[in-house]
Write an enzyme that holds these catalytic residues in place. Structure first.
Site, PDB file in Angstrom:
ATOM      1  CE1 TYR A   1      -3.076   2.743   0.337  1.00  0.00           C
ATOM      2  CE2 TYR A   1      -2.880   2.997   2.795  1.00  0.00           C
ATOM      3  CZ  TYR A   1      -3.287   3.265   1.407  1.00  0.00           C
ATOM      4  OH  TYR A   1      -4.280   4.415   1.736  1.00  0.00           O
TER       5      TYR A   1
ATOM      6  CG  ASP B   1      -3.999   1.855  -3.429  1.00  0.00           C
ATOM      7  OD1 ASP B   1      -3.473   2.399  -4.317  1.00  0.00           O
ATOM      8  OD2 ASP B   1      -4.962   2.305  -2.743  1.00  0.00           O
TER       9      ASP B   1
ATOM     10  CG  ASP C   1     -12.413   4.057  -2.104  1.00  0.00           C
ATOM     11  OD1 ASP C   1     -11.885   2.950  -1.749  1.00  0.00           O
ATOM     12  OD2 ASP C   1     -12.481   5.212  -1.473  1.00  0.00           O
ATOM     13  CG  HIS C   2      -9.257   1.020  -4.289  1.00  0.00           C
ATOM     14  ND1 HIS C   2      -8.159   1.332  -5.123  1.00  0.00           N
ATOM     15  CD2 HIS C   2      -9.365   1.626  -3.311  1.00  0.00           C
ATOM     16  CE1 HIS C   2      -7.598   2.353  -4.463  1.00  0.00           C
ATOM     17  NE2 HIS C   2      -8.262   2.643  -3.239  1.00  0.00           N
TER      18      HIS C   2
END
Length: 257
Positions: A105, A146, A247-248
């Protein structure tokens, strides 16, 4: 081997959506980001019931990553090397099926005028150094997660609106290219070189999801040995349309044996 990466934006808040998708998609390895809970609070049993071993690096309320695999992971590391004082829970790496796999991340970096942006760039330098050390071992590896990086203009719905954002600034994209130019393959682009509007994130605000105003910021970077086994990489938009969605949305990588 099917490897999925998904920023779940709170694993406990999205647990029903996440387990439903895993039960349907059945990936062999799952990489989570933003689990947003301490390691001890991770809902371990829910994933063990689906047949997964779990390597979790949590942090209260923020960040947090996990690597889930049907085969028990080995040689687990829980921090990205290079900055021992960095306590943020952003990296976990292990060997599964003879492949080194990491869930990462990468820092967002906004607001740019604060310490958050230099931290992002330092983190990318550390990732580059670690990738170089893995390359020197000549082993197959996959760095998924991400990245908080929009690699190209076609990876964002409105490039002009994002040019000063930490995800799209020239310095950010240059650091990302430095990493790939070590000899890594960005899996989605390797499989879909001409794809446009192939997004993995849509903000909760301003009707971004129904208008398809998205970003592609979730990526897989593969070593040459892993890239030789690449047969597919796809974005599954289905989970983003669910109630109480992250939201991903997941990205799924497929490698042959």
């Amino acid at each position: 081997m099917r490897i999925a990466t998904w920023n779940v934006n709170s694993v406990k808040a999205r647990l029903g959506n996440v387990t439903e998708w895993l039960d349907s998609a059945k990936p062999d390895v799952v990489l989570f980001q933003e689990i947003k809970c301490e390691t001890a609070a991770f809902p371990l049993q829910a994933f063990q019931d689906l047949g997964y071993h779990c390597a979790v690096v949590g942090q209260k309320a923020y960040n947090g990553v996990a690597l889930l695999s049907r085969e028990e992971p080995t040689d687990i590391i829980t921090r990205l090397p290079g900055e021992p004082e960095d306590e943020q829970a952003r990296y976990v790496e292990a060997t599964v099926g003879g492949i080194r796999i990491a869930s990462l991340y990468l820092p967002n970096g906004n607001p740019v005028g604060t310490e958050k942006y230099p931290y992002k760039l330092r983190w990318m330098d550390r990732l580059k150094a670690h990738a170089a050390s893995l390359l020197a071992q000549e082993i197959p590896f996959v760095l998924g997660g991400d990245y908080n990086v929009i690699p190209e203009a076609r990876d964002v719905y409105d490039p002009a609106a994002w040019i000063t954002d930490a995800l799209f600034r020239p310095e950010t994209r240059a650091k990302f290219r430095e990493i790939t130019h070590l000899g890594l393959v960005e899996a989605f682009r390797a499989v879909h070189p001409d794809a446009d509007r192939a997004f993995t994130f849509w903000d909760y605000q301003a009707g971004a999801w129904p208008r398809d105003n998205g970003l592609r910021i979730d990526h897989f970077l593969l070593s040459p040995q892993a890239a030789d086994r690449l047969v597919g990489c796809a974005i599954d938009k289905g989970p983003r349309g669910k109630e109480k969605a992250s939201d991903h949305t997941p990205v799924v990588l497929e490698l042959v044996a």
